[in-house]
Design a protein around this motif. Structure first.
Motif, PDB file in Angstrom:
ATOM      1  N   ARG A  26      42.420  45.231  47.146  1.00 50.94           N
ATOM      2  CA  ARG A  26      41.910  45.269  45.788  1.00 50.94           C
ATOM      3  C   ARG A  26      41.106  46.544  45.593  1.00 50.94           C
ATOM      4  NH1 ARG A  26      42.156  40.837  42.819  1.00 50.94           N
ATOM      5  NH2 ARG A  26      40.155  41.199  41.751  1.00 50.94           N
ATOM      6  N   ALA A  27      40.797  46.856  44.348  1.00 48.56           N
ATOM      7  CA  ALA A  27      40.131  48.117  44.037  1.00 48.56           C
ATOM      8  C   ALA A  27      38.827  48.283  44.811  1.00 48.56           C
ATOM      9  CB  ALA A  27      39.872  48.197  42.539  1.00 48.56           C
ATOM     10  N   GLU A  28      38.084  47.186  44.952  1.00 49.83           N
ATOM     11  CA  GLU A  28      36.801  47.270  45.641  1.00 49.83           C
ATOM     12  C   GLU A  28      36.933  47.526  47.139  1.00 49.83           C
ATOM     13  OE1 GLU A  28      37.454  42.835  44.558  1.00 49.83           O
ATOM     14  OE2 GLU A  28      37.998  44.820  43.793  1.00 49.83           O
ATOM     15  N   ASP A  29      38.163  47.447  47.647  1.00 56.67           N
ATOM     16  CA  ASP A  29      38.411  47.710  49.074  1.00 56.67           C
ATOM     17  C   ASP A  29      38.695  49.175  49.364  1.00 56.67           C
ATOM     18  OD1 ASP A  29      38.242  44.935  49.509  1.00 56.67           O
ATOM     19  OD2 ASP A  29      40.387  44.673  49.143  1.00 56.67           O
ATOM     20  N   ILE A 232      40.349  50.313  39.433  1.00 57.28           N
ATOM     21  CA  ILE A 232      39.991  48.996  38.930  1.00 57.28           C
ATOM     22  C   ILE A 232      41.181  48.055  39.090  1.00 57.28           C
ATOM     23  CG2 ILE A 232      40.756  49.371  36.536  1.00 57.28           C
ATOM     24  CD1 ILE A 232      38.142  47.975  35.637  1.00 57.28           C
ATOM     25  N   ASN A 233      40.909  46.782  39.315  1.00 54.76           N
ATOM     26  CA  ASN A 233      41.973  45.783  39.376  1.00 54.76           C
ATOM     27  C   ASN A 233      42.501  45.527  37.980  1.00 54.76           C
ATOM     28  OD1 ASN A 233      41.625  45.275  42.222  1.00 54.76           O
ATOM     29  ND2 ASN A 233      39.784  44.124  41.694  1.00 54.76           N
ATOM     30  N   THR A 237      38.349  43.526  37.155  1.00 52.61           N
ATOM     31  CA  THR A 237      37.286  43.398  38.143  1.00 52.61           C
ATOM     32  C   THR A 237      37.362  44.540  39.163  1.00 52.61           C
ATOM     33  OG1 THR A 237      38.643  42.033  39.635  1.00 52.61           O
ATOM     34  CG2 THR A 237      37.365  40.891  37.939  1.00 52.61           C
ATOM     35  N   GLY A 238      36.310  44.648  39.983  1.00 54.70           N
ATOM     36  CA  GLY A 238      36.338  45.559  41.118  1.00 54.70           C
ATOM     37  C   GLY A 238      36.259  47.024  40.790  1.00 54.70           C
ATOM     38  N   LYS A 239      35.712  47.384  39.638  1.00 54.71           N
ATOM     39  CA  LYS A 239      35.621  48.792  39.258  1.00 54.71           C
ATOM     40  C   LYS A 239      34.862  49.587  40.319  1.00 54.71           C
ATOM     41  CE  LYS A 239      33.469  51.799  35.795  1.00 54.71           C
ATOM     42  NZ  LYS A 239      32.678  51.839  34.545  1.00 54.71           N
ATOM     43  N   MET A 240      35.487  50.670  40.800  1.00 57.53           N
ATOM     44  CA  MET A 240      34.877  51.504  41.832  1.00 57.53           C
ATOM     45  C   MET A 240      35.030  52.977  41.479  1.00 57.53           C
ATOM     46  SD  MET A 240      33.585  49.559  44.219  1.00 57.53           S
ATOM     47  CE  MET A 240      33.342  50.798  45.488  1.00 57.53           C
ATOM     48  N   ARG A 289      37.727  50.127  52.947  1.00 55.36           N
ATOM     49  CA  ARG A 289      36.351  49.919  53.349  1.00 55.36           C
ATOM     50  C   ARG A 289      36.291  48.876  54.468  1.00 55.36           C
ATOM     51  NH1 ARG A 289      32.805  51.934  49.461  1.00 55.36           N
ATOM     52  NH2 ARG A 289      33.866  52.589  47.532  1.00 55.36           N
ATOM     53  N   LYS A 291      35.142  45.687  56.259  1.00 61.16           N
ATOM     54  CA  LYS A 291      34.642  44.400  55.805  1.00 61.16           C
ATOM     55  C   LYS A 291      33.330  44.073  56.512  1.00 61.16           C
ATOM     56  CE  LYS A 291      38.355  43.356  53.340  1.00 61.16           C
ATOM     57  NZ  LYS A 291      38.345  43.094  51.879  1.00 61.16           N
TER      58      LYS A 291
END
Length: 292
Positions: A26-29, A232-233, A237-240, A289, A291
């Motif tokens: 996901r985007a946040e990853d 972003i997803n 969500t998950g905006k980075m 990233r 975990k």
């Protein structure tokens, strides 16, 4: 023979590894591992293609994904120029969309997105004139046209019938996702300037990469003083923010390997009076990233 097969399999492993990079991601990853100078052959390809490299070529004749229908731009009907839909085998006309242009098929061929010119009330020397009539979608199964809340550049997800684009919101724009099946619009992000610079779908269709101009001064409508790349997803969500560079980014394109994003950016802060400036092409190499 056995050794040859093993060597062949080993040589293909990097390809499969690239295809699997985005699996479950996901985007946040995601984060940028490094920024590389683009190969000279890629730079030449982009320079030759220009605007088309980032936004795709303007096509005048496009088959639907199942190859049953052909959508083509017709410009020899006088005032009734537009898009003609015909069956590929029989050449029978299914639909003529007056004023339609700029063809974009959805992945399953159920929807055709396009721009449209509409007549103006004013006449110029006794002749009818036209103006931008917005973005539209034609539902093939239901034989229905509808205008959609997308302002300018838009693009289908490579995997689903979802259309990403921008929408005017006062003196700025919203980055939105439109679902033609439900006519629902989902807000992804708000830009901080009146124009949206660029975006691109991830190869798996689950994320988007885009550029936001965070600071603009002077006559620099096409030259942000500060801008960075975000992911972003598709559910919003998950905006980075994945770049924090002094060079303002302006164009992005997610490459098929999933691990690389091509970026055009200014080499230095654009001139405040006139805007513009020399640019360079770099590649963002992505990593995942750790975990916690």
């Amino acid at each position: 023979m056995r050794h040859i097969i093993i060597i062949a399999i080993i040589s293909l492993l990097p390809l499969f590894a690239d295809e699997d990079f985005l699996k479950g991601v996901r985007a946040e990853d995601l984060m940028v591992e490094r920024i590389e100078e683009a190969p000279s052959e890629m730079v030449k390809e982009i320079e030759d293609a220009g605007f088309d490299y980032w936004f795709g070529k303007t096509l005048f004749s496009v088959y639907s994904p199942d190859s049953l229908l052909l959508a083509e731009i017709v410009s020899n009907r006088g005032l009734n120029n537009g898009i003609r839909l015909i069956y590929r085998k029989t050449k029978k006309e299914v639909k003529f969309i007056i004023g339609g242009y700029n063809i974009h098929w959805s992945p399953n061929g159920k929807f055709l997105a396009y721009d449209k010119m509409v007549p103006c009330k004013e006449l110029y020397h006794g002749r009818q004139t036209y103006q931008d009539g917005g973005r539209w979608i034609y539902n093939i199964n239901e034989n229905k046209e509808e205008r959609i809340p997308i302002s300018d550049y838009y693009d289908w997800s490579p995997k689903a019938n979802l259309l990403a684009g921008n929408q005017y919101y006062g003196d700025s724009l919203k980055f939105v996702l439109y679902d033609p099946s439900t006519a629902e619009t989902r807000l992804l992000d708000k830009t901080l300037f009146f124009d949206f610079w660029n975006f691109s779908w991830s190869p798996d269709g689950n994320m988007l990469v885009y550029v936001v101009a965070t600071k603009v001064e002077g006559n620099v409508e096409l030259s942000p003083i500060e801008s960075d790349v975000f992911v972003i997803n598709r559910d919003g969500t998950g905006k980075m923010q994945i770049t924090h560079t002094p060079e303002p980014e302006i164009s992005v394109k997610w490459l098929p390997d999933g691990k690389s994003i091509v970026v055009e950016r200014f080499k230095q802060t654009p001139d405040l009076a006139n805007g513009g400036g020399s640019t360079e092409i770099v590649i963002l190499k992505l990593t995942k990233r750790e975990k916690k």
